[in-house]
Design an enzyme around this catalytic site. Structure first.
Site, mmCIF file in Angstrom:
data_model
loop_
_atom_site.group_PDB
_atom_site.id
_atom_site.type_symbol
_atom_site.label_atom_id
_atom_site.label_comp_id
_atom_site.label_asym_id
_atom_site.label_seq_id
_atom_site.Cartn_x
_atom_site.Cartn_y
_atom_site.Cartn_z
ATOM 1 N N LYS A 78 0.825 -1.210 0.000
ATOM 2 C CA LYS A 78 0.000 0.000 0.000
ATOM 3 C C LYS A 78 0.859 1.260 0.000
ATOM 4 O O LYS A 78 0.351 2.344 -0.277
ATOM 5 C CB LYS A 78 -0.954 0.013 1.193
ATOM 6 C CG LYS A 78 -0.309 0.188 2.557
ATOM 7 C CD LYS A 78 -1.367 0.253 3.636
ATOM 8 C CE LYS A 78 -0.749 0.487 5.010
ATOM 9 N NZ LYS A 78 -1.780 0.575 6.071
ATOM 10 N N ASP A 79 2.169 1.137 0.292
ATOM 11 C CA ASP A 79 3.061 2.290 0.280
ATOM 12 C C ASP A 79 3.598 2.620 -1.109
ATOM 13 O O ASP A 79 4.155 3.701 -1.319
ATOM 14 C CB ASP A 79 4.264 2.048 1.203
ATOM 15 C CG ASP A 79 3.887 2.015 2.672
ATOM 16 O OD1 ASP A 79 2.769 2.457 2.995
ATOM 17 O OD2 ASP A 79 4.707 1.544 3.482
ATOM 18 N N ARG A 126 -8.061 8.271 4.427
ATOM 19 C CA ARG A 126 -9.059 7.272 4.035
ATOM 20 C C ARG A 126 -9.857 6.812 5.244
ATOM 21 O O ARG A 126 -11.096 6.757 5.210
ATOM 22 C CB ARG A 126 -8.353 6.072 3.394
ATOM 23 C CG ARG A 126 -9.261 4.860 3.159
ATOM 24 C CD ARG A 126 -8.449 3.629 2.768
ATOM 25 N NE ARG A 126 -7.497 3.228 3.780
ATOM 26 C CZ ARG A 126 -7.792 2.488 4.850
ATOM 27 N NH1 ARG A 126 -9.023 2.061 5.055
ATOM 28 N NH2 ARG A 126 -6.850 2.164 5.723
ATOM 29 N N ARG A 127 -9.158 6.473 6.323
ATOM 30 C CA ARG A 127 -9.861 6.032 7.522
ATOM 31 C C ARG A 127 -10.681 7.168 8.126
ATOM 32 O O ARG A 127 -11.815 6.970 8.568
ATOM 33 C CB ARG A 127 -8.860 5.498 8.547
ATOM 34 C CG ARG A 127 -8.216 4.177 8.138
ATOM 35 C CD ARG A 127 -7.182 3.722 9.155
ATOM 36 N NE ARG A 127 -6.566 2.461 8.772
ATOM 37 C CZ ARG A 127 -5.271 2.189 8.890
ATOM 38 N NH1 ARG A 127 -4.448 3.114 9.373
ATOM 39 N NH2 ARG A 127 -4.785 1.022 8.513
ATOM 40 N N ARG A 144 0.633 9.702 14.214
ATOM 41 C CA ARG A 144 1.799 9.127 13.539
ATOM 42 C C ARG A 144 2.548 8.244 14.515
ATOM 43 O O ARG A 144 2.259 8.211 15.691
ATOM 44 C CB ARG A 144 2.739 10.253 13.047
ATOM 45 C CG ARG A 144 2.291 11.003 11.812
ATOM 46 C CD ARG A 144 2.398 10.195 10.530
ATOM 47 N NE ARG A 144 3.628 9.456 10.373
ATOM 48 C CZ ARG A 144 4.772 9.961 9.910
ATOM 49 N NH1 ARG A 144 4.838 11.230 9.573
ATOM 50 N NH2 ARG A 144 5.844 9.199 9.774
ATOM 51 N N ARG A 150 1.470 4.002 18.650
ATOM 52 C CA ARG A 150 0.034 4.199 18.454
ATOM 53 C C ARG A 150 -0.776 3.444 19.505
ATOM 54 O O ARG A 150 -1.727 3.983 20.067
ATOM 55 C CB ARG A 150 -0.360 3.757 17.039
ATOM 56 C CG ARG A 150 0.324 4.579 15.957
ATOM 57 C CD ARG A 150 -0.153 4.196 14.571
ATOM 58 N NE ARG A 150 0.689 4.827 13.557
ATOM 59 C CZ ARG A 150 0.283 5.120 12.326
ATOM 60 N NH1 ARG A 150 -0.948 4.834 11.956
ATOM 61 N NH2 ARG A 150 1.094 5.686 11.465
ATOM 62 N N CYS A 237 -1.402 7.809 -2.664
ATOM 63 C CA CYS A 237 -1.605 6.821 -1.609
ATOM 64 C C CYS A 237 -2.322 7.423 -0.402
ATOM 65 O O CYS A 237 -2.934 6.702 0.383
ATOM 66 C CB CYS A 237 -0.258 6.262 -1.159
ATOM 67 S SG CYS A 237 0.662 5.397 -2.435
#
Length: 335
Positions: A78-79, A126-127, A144, A150, A237
């Site tokens: 996905k990166d 997106r989230r 981040r 996190r 992305c």
């Protein structure tokens, strides 16, 4: 010959790269891990969108490949920007982990159980867009840092919950902290989420041949379709775009089922569309679905075009069978 495998230094990246190294060793190859520090690793505070999207995790690894410092590099797929590199090739996409997003919340709560006003951390537009569109009254905050950083925001009480990729938690053996694996009906994952890309130099036939043994054809078809959506939208992305493809059993055998969403950054609405077709047509299915999204107003919901990820691939025919099976959502919808 020892294969030098380039990896980021984070615990997750090292775990992913070690898994690839172990697969290659099982095939009889000697493999050495070479740690590379990327811009995204050095700067843990600036939002990814401001740094240039998740491609900031890729450039240093690609530089090391080109310089001959390493022979192959492992990326979270996905990166990877969707625009191809002339001198590099993704030689293998191994079998994919669970691509869904996961909630880690205080007191074992699910999304639907979090009280209005609860603080939820994510660094993903997106989230954020899909969370806002659920209309749960959550306070979505930027986030981040690595996985432990996190998760620590929840255990410390700084946040009520965070959202992470389930695949990363699974690879790190941390799924016990997950309080809900989020249904894609509520939140579609990032294109390519849960999949790895093993990249080599185009002119390095020996390494390419060694790596190709790790290829999973179904995973490649699925992520090819998902990334084709991004490419045709000319979205980066970090755009509020989700996509998920699955191989399902159809009347005539295996079919590829692809869903995608473009969300408004403020959660005012989202646009969801789906297509089905042959796995052999993965790229064209993704591009056809993206054009349907654009025709139905995706560009009015969110800024899509970025310099990070503009595709140079020509449009392809859309004469294959395409079924739009979902409806436009222009208002908030519940969980």
């Amino acid at each position: 010959m020892t294969l030098r495998l380039g990896t980021r230094r984070s615990a997750l990246a090292t775990t992913q790269s070690s898994w690839v190294a172990d697969q290659l060793r099982a095939l009889g190859h000697d493999v050495e891990l070479v740690e590379i520090t990327t811009e995204g690793d050095r700067d843990q505070s600036t939002p990814l969108a401001s740094l240039g999207g998740t491609g900031v995790f890729v450039s240093a690894l690609r530089d090391a490949l080109r310089e001959g410092t390493v022979d192959l590099a492992v990326h979270s797929l996905k990166d990877l920007p969707t625009t191809p590199e002339d001198d590099l090739v993704v030689a293998a996409i191994p079998v994919r982990e669970d691509p869904r997003d996961a909630l880690v919340a205080r007191d074992g709560l699910t999304l639907g159980e979090l009280p209005a006003g609860s603080t939820v951390g994510t660094g993903s537009p997106r989230r954020r867009a899909q969370l806002e569109a659920l209309g749960l009254g959550l306070d979505v905050r930027g986030l981040r840092g690595n996985v432990d950083t996190r998760l620590g925001k929840v255990t410390s009480g700084d946040l009520d919950a965070v959202i992470l990729a389930y695949a990363g938690l699974s690879r790190l053996g941390r799924t016990a902290v997950v309080t809900e694996v989020i249904d894609p009906i509520q939140m579609l994952p990032a294109p390519g989420q849960g999949a790895l890309a093993v990249e080599v130099r185009v002119d390095d036939a020996a390494t390419r041949d060694a790596v190709m043994a790790l290829e999973d054809a179904d995973t490649r078809a699925c992520v090819l379709a998902e990334r084709a959506v991004l490419a045709e939208l000319e979205a980066g992305c970090s755009a509020p775009v989700g996509a998920l493809a699955e191989i399902v059993l159809g009347d005539a055998g295996d079919e590829l089922s692809l869903r995608a969403v473009v969300g408004s950054p403020d959660g005012a609405g989202d646009l969801r569309r789906s297509v089905t077709g042959s796995p052999a047509d993965a790229d064209s299915l993704g591009r056809a679905l993206a054009r349907t999204l654009l025709e139905d107003g995706a560009a009015d919901l969110a800024p899509l075009r970025t310099t990070e990820n503009v595709s140079t691939t020509e449009n392809v025919s859309t004469t294959q069978n395409v079924h739009t099976i979902s409806t436009v959502h222009t208002e908030r919808h519940g969980a």
